[in-house]
Design an enzyme around this catalytic site. Structure first.
Site, PDB file in Angstrom:
ATOM      1  N   ARG A  59       0.848  -1.210   0.000  1.00 12.95           N
ATOM      2  CA  ARG A  59       0.000   0.000   0.000  1.00 12.95           C
ATOM      3  C   ARG A  59       0.875   1.248   0.000  1.00 12.95           C
ATOM      4  NH1 ARG A  59      -5.002   0.452  -1.364  1.00 12.95           N
ATOM      5  NH2 ARG A  59      -5.766  -1.083   0.141  1.00 12.95           N
ATOM      6  N   HIS A 155      -0.191   2.835 -10.501  1.00 14.80           N
ATOM      7  CA  HIS A 155      -1.117   3.369  -9.480  1.00 14.80           C
ATOM      8  C   HIS A 155      -0.343   4.182  -8.443  1.00 14.80           C
ATOM      9  CE1 HIS A 155      -4.029   3.280  -6.219  1.00 14.80           C
ATOM     10  NE2 HIS A 155      -4.827   2.426  -6.808  1.00 14.80           N
ATOM     11  N   ASP A 197     -12.765   9.645  -6.356  1.00 12.15           N
ATOM     12  CA  ASP A 197     -12.355   8.446  -7.099  1.00 12.15           C
ATOM     13  C   ASP A 197     -12.872   8.578  -8.536  1.00 12.15           C
ATOM     14  OD1 ASP A 197     -11.517   5.938  -7.821  1.00 12.15           O
ATOM     15  OD2 ASP A 197     -12.681   4.852  -6.310  1.00 12.15           O
ATOM     16  N   GLU A 256      -2.911   8.320 -11.232  1.00 14.43           N
ATOM     17  CA  GLU A 256      -2.538   7.043 -11.837  1.00 14.43           C
ATOM     18  C   GLU A 256      -2.525   7.139 -13.364  1.00 14.43           C
ATOM     19  OE1 GLU A 256      -5.141   4.036 -10.102  1.00 14.43           O
ATOM     20  OE2 GLU A 256      -5.472   5.364  -8.394  1.00 14.43           O
TER      21      GLU A 256
HETATM   22  C1  BG6 Z   1      -8.032   3.142  -7.136  1.00 17.45           C
HETATM   23  C2  BG6 Z   1      -9.498   2.910  -7.367  1.00 17.45           C
HETATM   24  O1  BG6 Z   1      -7.364   3.126  -8.346  1.00 17.45           O
HETATM   25  O2  BG6 Z   1      -7.508   2.105  -6.300  1.00 17.45           O
HETATM   26  C3  BG6 Z   1     -10.199   2.872  -6.012  1.00 17.45           C
HETATM   27  O3  BG6 Z   1     -10.003   3.931  -8.204  1.00 17.45           O
HETATM   28  C4  BG6 Z   1      -9.577   1.809  -5.120  1.00 17.45           C
HETATM   29  O4  BG6 Z   1     -11.586   2.601  -6.218  1.00 17.45           O
HETATM   30  C5  BG6 Z   1      -8.090   2.081  -5.013  1.00 17.45           C
HETATM   31  O5  BG6 Z   1     -10.182   1.829  -3.849  1.00 17.45           O
HETATM   32  C6  BG6 Z   1      -7.324   1.092  -4.144  1.00 17.45           C
HETATM   33  O6  BG6 Z   1      -7.512  -0.218  -4.577  1.00 17.45           O
HETATM   34  P1  BG6 Z   1      -6.882  -1.413  -3.770  1.00 17.45           P
HETATM   35  O7  BG6 Z   1      -7.323  -2.672  -4.459  1.00 17.45           O
HETATM   36  O8  BG6 Z   1      -5.390  -1.245  -3.809  1.00 17.45           O
HETATM   37  O9  BG6 Z   1      -7.418  -1.311  -2.361  1.00 17.45           O
END
Ligand code: BG6
Length: 284
Positions: A59, A155, A197, A256
């Site tokens: 994360r 991302h 978002d 992203e």
């Molecule tokens: C973003 C999405 O790209 O990623 C969100 O637009 C999402 O909706 C976020 O919550 C995080 O995703 P993840 O799977 O890493 O929790």
């Protein structure tokens, strides 16, 4: 200097240090975790609550979402954002460049857990160039005999002084779609006061995070992408995510570089596509 080592979580990683910047890449997910130009606040954000475990997404930094962005188009049992960020990548090369930058090449051509995923013959190569700017280029090659379709994203989680201090420029006039609100067209710069978002469509624009707290602009240029996702989970969603601190949404924003929604791509057998983000810092 480029160094392959085992990090404090027991995962294989690559550290890069040169006269311009330092960076750290985990082979878990082929994931750029840190990029710090010398004398600067870190450019990338990392959650204090992130998992650092083989097979789990990290994360923060730059997760690679591929071969689908968001939920799987047909199968809700598949993991969000594809499998590239769940797999262990390998180092395919590294060299110092004349301008003082360093380049690392990573590869993924099979997943460690292939039985969970549809058969696809592919080769992914990630070229990470660390210097005055950070370039991350994902080359997706179709090594099968059939055309394949994919979506995806680099991302990127950016480190900011506070979500109240920033605006995002570059998407004025772009159409967006969102699960949180009706489709619309961006008017002016983006500011944040609630969960956000959006997938902006039909845009190859360079974006800027204008951060009055850190007195800097982060420039995000891109190639091979006609969609840009902007995300901040705000309060309730932060609380729902086990690997994200309740108050951490203040210090991050995701911009992203994507191939998402109608910017899904296809690749003919033997051909490839490159999705690239180029990140640099400017003074305010
Ligand atoms: C973003 C999405 O790209 O990623 C969100 O637009 C999402 O909706 C976020 O919550 C995080 O995703 P993840 O799977 O890493 O929790």
């Amino acid at each position: 200097m480029i160094n392959v080592f085992t990090d404090r979580h027991g995962l294989p990683a690559v550290s890069i240090k040169n006269d311009l910047a330092a960076a750290l890449i985990s082979l878990q997910g082929g994931h750029v975790m840190e990029y710090v130009p010398h004398g600067e606040e870190p450019i990338l954000w990392m959650s204090s609550q992130s998992y650092f475990e083989q097979g789990k997404p990290i994360r923060g930094g730059i997760p690679i979402c591929w071969p689908w962005f968001g939920a799987h188009p047909d199968n809700p049992d598949m993991p969000a954002h594809g499998f590239a960020r769940l797999c262990l990548w390998s180092v395919a090369g590294g060299k110092e460049l004349e301008d003082g930058s360093s380049e690392v090449l990573l590869r993924l051509d099979k997943c460690e857990v292939p039985e969970k995923f549809p058969a696809m013959a592919f080769a992914l190569q990630l070229r990470v160039t660390v210097g005055r700017q950070l370039s991350v280029a994902l080359e997706i090659a179709n090594t099968s005999g059939m055309t394949f379709y994919f979506s995806g994203a680099l991302h990127t989680y950016f480190n900011i002084s506070d979500i109240a201090n920033i605006s995002v420029e570059g998407l004025d006039g772009s159409r967006y779609v969102s699960a949180l609100e009706p489709e619309g067209v961006q008017q002016g710069a983006i500011t944040f006061s609630r969960e956000f978002d959006r997938v902006y469509l039909g845009t190859d624009a360079t974006c800027y995070i204008v951060d009055t707290g850190f007195k800097r602009k982060i420039k995000i240029a891109k190639k091979g992408s006609l969609s840009t996702v902007v995300w901040n989970p705000w309060i309730e969603k932060s609380q729902r995510m086990p690997d994200f601190g309740d108050e951490e949404y203040h210090r991050m924003v995701c911009i992203e570089t994507a191939n998402a929604k109608e910017d899904q791509r296809h690749i003919l057998p033997g051909e490839s596509h490159i999705l690239e983000t180029i990140i640099s810092k400017e003074s305010l």
